[in-house]
Design a protein around this motif. Structure first.
Motif, short mmCIF file in Angstrom:
data_model
loop_
_atom_site.label_atom_id
_atom_site.label_comp_id
_atom_site.label_asym_id
_atom_site.label_seq_id
_atom_site.Cartn_x
_atom_site.Cartn_y
_atom_site.Cartn_z
N TRP A 26 0.82 -1.20 0.00
CA TRP A 26 0.00 0.00 0.00
C TRP A 26 0.86 1.26 0.00
CZ3 TRP A 26 -4.12 1.41 -1.97
CH2 TRP A 26 -4.67 2.65 -1.66
N ALA A 27 1.91 1.28 0.82
CA ALA A 27 2.81 2.44 0.85
C ALA A 27 3.44 2.65 -0.52
CB ALA A 27 3.88 2.25 1.92
N GLY A 28 3.82 1.57 -1.18
CA GLY A 28 4.41 1.68 -2.52
C GLY A 28 3.42 2.18 -3.55
N LEU A 29 2.19 1.70 -3.49
CA LEU A 29 1.17 2.18 -4.44
C LEU A 29 0.87 3.66 -4.20
CD1 LEU A 29 -1.25 -0.89 -4.58
CD2 LEU A 29 0.44 -0.16 -6.30
N MET A 30 0.83 4.07 -2.95
CA MET A 30 0.60 5.50 -2.67
C MET A 30 1.81 6.34 -3.09
SD MET A 30 -2.45 5.84 -1.92
CE MET A 30 -2.39 7.58 -1.57
N ALA A 31 3.01 5.78 -3.01
CA ALA A 31 4.18 6.49 -3.52
C ALA A 31 4.03 6.72 -5.02
CB ALA A 31 5.47 5.70 -3.22
N ARG A 32 3.48 5.73 -5.74
CA ARG A 32 3.25 5.89 -7.17
C ARG A 32 2.18 6.95 -7.45
NH1 ARG A 32 2.63 1.41 -12.00
NH2 ARG A 32 1.82 2.89 -13.51
N VAL A 33 1.18 7.04 -6.59
CA VAL A 33 0.16 8.08 -6.73
C VAL A 33 0.80 9.46 -6.54
CG1 VAL A 33 -1.89 9.11 -5.63
CG2 VAL A 33 -1.82 6.65 -6.11
N GLU A 34 1.60 9.60 -5.50
CA GLU A 34 2.19 10.90 -5.16
C GLU A 34 3.26 11.34 -6.14
OE1 GLU A 34 1.22 13.07 -2.81
OE2 GLU A 34 -0.42 11.73 -2.28
N VAL A 79 -5.73 1.05 -6.32
CA VAL A 79 -5.55 2.37 -6.91
C VAL A 79 -5.96 2.26 -8.38
CG1 VAL A 79 -3.70 3.11 -5.35
CG2 VAL A 79 -3.12 2.04 -7.51
N CYS A 80 -6.48 3.36 -8.91
CA CYS A 80 -6.87 3.39 -10.31
C CYS A 80 -6.36 4.68 -10.93
CB CYS A 80 -8.38 3.30 -10.45
SG CYS A 80 -8.93 3.35 -12.19
N PHE A 81 -5.61 4.56 -12.02
CA PHE A 81 -5.09 5.70 -12.76
C PHE A 81 -5.89 5.81 -14.05
CE2 PHE A 81 -1.71 3.76 -10.29
CZ PHE A 81 -1.19 4.82 -9.60
N GLU A 82 -6.60 6.94 -14.23
CA GLU A 82 -7.44 7.13 -15.41
C GLU A 82 -6.95 8.34 -16.20
OE1 GLU A 82 -11.86 6.20 -14.33
OE2 GLU A 82 -10.88 7.23 -12.63
N THR A 83 -6.73 8.11 -17.48
CA THR A 83 -6.27 9.18 -18.37
C THR A 83 -7.28 9.35 -19.48
OG1 THR A 83 -4.01 8.46 -17.92
CG2 THR A 83 -4.32 9.96 -19.76
N ARG A 84 -7.70 10.60 -19.69
CA ARG A 84 -8.63 10.88 -20.78
C ARG A 84 -7.90 10.89 -22.11
NH1 ARG A 84 -9.28 14.47 -17.02
NH2 ARG A 84 -11.00 14.21 -15.57
N ARG A 85 -8.60 10.53 -23.17
CA ARG A 85 -8.03 10.56 -24.51
C ARG A 85 -7.79 12.01 -24.92
NH1 ARG A 85 -9.30 7.44 -29.93
NH2 ARG A 85 -9.34 5.70 -28.50
N THR A 86 -6.60 12.28 -25.43
CA THR A 86 -6.25 13.60 -25.97
C THR A 86 -5.44 13.39 -27.24
OG1 THR A 86 -4.12 13.75 -24.82
CG2 THR A 86 -6.07 14.56 -23.62
N ALA A 87 -5.02 14.48 -27.86
CA ALA A 87 -4.18 14.37 -29.04
C ALA A 87 -2.83 13.74 -28.71
CB ALA A 87 -3.96 15.76 -29.65
N THR A 95 -5.91 -0.21 -13.16
CA THR A 95 -6.29 -0.46 -11.78
C THR A 95 -5.35 -1.51 -11.22
OG1 THR A 95 -8.62 0.03 -12.26
CG2 THR A 95 -8.15 -1.18 -10.22
N ILE A 96 -4.81 -1.23 -10.04
CA ILE A 96 -3.93 -2.18 -9.36
C ILE A 96 -4.60 -2.55 -8.04
CG2 ILE A 96 -1.61 -2.66 -8.48
CD1 ILE A 96 -0.62 -0.23 -10.16
N ARG A 97 -4.92 -3.82 -7.89
CA ARG A 97 -5.59 -4.31 -6.68
C ARG A 97 -4.63 -5.19 -5.88
NH1 ARG A 97 -10.85 -3.48 -6.53
NH2 ARG A 97 -11.92 -3.00 -8.44
N ILE A 98 -4.67 -5.04 -4.56
CA ILE A 98 -3.94 -5.95 -3.68
C ILE A 98 -4.88 -7.10 -3.37
CG2 ILE A 98 -2.83 -6.24 -1.44
CD1 ILE A 98 -2.32 -3.18 -1.45
N GLU A 99 -4.43 -8.33 -3.63
CA GLU A 99 -5.24 -9.51 -3.36
C GLU A 99 -4.47 -10.43 -2.43
OE1 GLU A 99 -6.71 -11.35 -6.93
OE2 GLU A 99 -7.59 -9.47 -7.64
N GLU A 100 -5.19 -11.05 -1.52
CA GLU A 100 -4.60 -11.99 -0.56
C GLU A 100 -5.54 -13.19 -0.43
OE1 GLU A 100 -2.40 -11.81 3.79
OE2 GLU A 100 -3.60 -10.11 3.14
#
Length: 157
Positions: A26-34, A79-87, A95-100
């Motif tokens: 989780w800390a690593g995924l939040m580092a990727r967000v930040e 976490v989910c990273f969404e990018t809109r289509r542009t030129a 989406t990256i899910r932690i599963e156990e």
């Protein structure tokens, strides 16, 4: 087009390897967000434009190309990273899910929703999609490696 795969976090056959716990992931995924710069080769800047509960709007700079995205999350889950289509960008989401599935057995599930068309029966299109899939998988292994490096660095301090 949708791509999805699982990456096992810890190798049960290698007890000497640094073991990642859910908190590390989780800390690593939040580092990727930040700041996604350490996670994405070619990115030179990741700037947070706005913040709200469970999400940030970001500006990502790749040389001359600038892309805006939204990173949303549910703590310790996904976490989910969404990018809109542009030129400059085809758009899509990751989406990256932690599963156990069992105690101590952690996986990251990477799900890509892209603007690529289904390849159908065209051998060249199938080969291209296979190449994209392999590139995404390699990038996801790199993400896990960066998360592991961050966790190891934190544990030595």
């Amino acid at each position: 087009m949708r791509f999805e795969h699982l990456v096992e976090v810890n190798d049960p056959d290698n007890p000497l390897a640094f073991t990642l716990e859910r908190e590390h992931l989780w800390a690593g995924l939040m580092a990727r967000v930040e700041d996604s710069v350490p996670f994405l080769p070619g990115m030179v800047e990741c700037r947070i434009l706005s913040r709200e509960a469970g999400a940030v709007e970001r500006l990502l700079v790749f040389g001359a190309a600038e892309v805006r995205d939204r990173a949303s999350y549910v703590e310790a889950e996904w976490v989910c990273f969404e990018t809109r289509r542009t030129a400059q960008h085809a758009g899509g989401s990751l989406t990256i899910r932690i599963e156990e599935p069992e105690a101590g057995r952690l996986f990251l599930r990477f799900t890509y929703e892209t603007s690529f068309a289904e390849p159908g029966d065209d051998p060249e299109a199938v080969a291209y999609v296979d190449y994209i899939r392999a590139a995404y998988h390699a990038a996801d292994l790199d993400t896990l490696a960066v998360i592991r490096e961050l966790a190891m660095a934190r544990s030595t301090h």
